[in-house]
Write a protein that holds these residues in place. Structure first.
Motif, short mmCIF file in Angstrom:
data_model
loop_
_atom_site.label_atom_id
_atom_site.label_comp_id
_atom_site.label_asym_id
_atom_site.label_seq_id
_atom_site.Cartn_x
_atom_site.Cartn_y
_atom_site.Cartn_z
N SER A 34 13.19 2.91 25.89
CA SER A 34 14.44 2.76 26.64
C SER A 34 14.90 4.05 27.31
O SER A 34 15.89 4.05 28.05
CB SER A 34 15.54 2.22 25.73
OG SER A 34 15.84 3.17 24.72
N SER A 35 14.23 5.16 27.04
CA SER A 35 14.58 6.42 27.71
C SER A 35 13.31 7.18 28.03
O SER A 35 12.26 6.96 27.44
CB SER A 35 15.50 7.27 26.84
OG SER A 35 14.83 7.75 25.72
N THR A 36 13.43 8.09 28.98
CA THR A 36 12.26 8.84 29.42
C THR A 36 12.08 10.10 28.58
O THR A 36 13.05 10.69 28.09
CB THR A 36 12.39 9.26 30.90
OG1 THR A 36 13.58 10.03 31.05
CG2 THR A 36 12.45 8.04 31.81
N LYS A 37 10.86 10.49 28.44
CA LYS A 37 10.51 11.70 27.71
C LYS A 37 10.92 12.91 28.54
O LYS A 37 10.56 13.01 29.71
CB LYS A 37 9.00 11.72 27.46
CG LYS A 37 8.47 12.93 26.76
CD LYS A 37 6.95 12.81 26.60
CE LYS A 37 6.33 14.02 25.97
NZ LYS A 37 4.87 13.87 25.84
N PRO A 38 11.68 13.84 27.97
CA PRO A 38 12.05 15.04 28.73
C PRO A 38 10.82 15.93 28.95
O PRO A 38 9.88 15.91 28.15
CB PRO A 38 13.08 15.73 27.84
CG PRO A 38 12.88 15.18 26.48
CD PRO A 38 12.26 13.83 26.63
#
Length: 82
Positions: A34-38
């Motif tokens: 649900s979120s992108t890898k920094p």
């Protein structure tokens, strides 16, 4: 306090799931769809930001230790009528 990449990642993505083996960025496995890898640069920048913020507040930490807490001050005012 010395900030690490792990602490920076927790700051950047506090609710994301991930696993980090070792200390290299290549050891970071992103488990959160649900979120992108920094990026490594984003994590490194967050380490610098956190460390700078901590270092800049050294005076405040030292100063606060020299005075009673607000709760104690208000208690003294209430009980002693100062």
């Amino acid at each position: 306090m010395i900030y690490t990449k792990t602490k920076a990642l927790q700051s950047l993505k506090p609710t994301s799931a991930w696993r980090w083996e070792g200390t290299e960025y290549s050891g970071l496995t992103w488990l959160d769809s649900s979120s992108t890898k920094p990026t490594e640069a984003e994590i490194d920048a967050e380490v610098v930001r956190l460390q700078t913020d901590y270092d800049n507040k050294e005076y405040q930490r030292k100063r606060a230790a020299e005075y009673p807490s607000v709760v104690d001050q208000l208690d003294d005012i209430y009980h002693n009528g100062i």
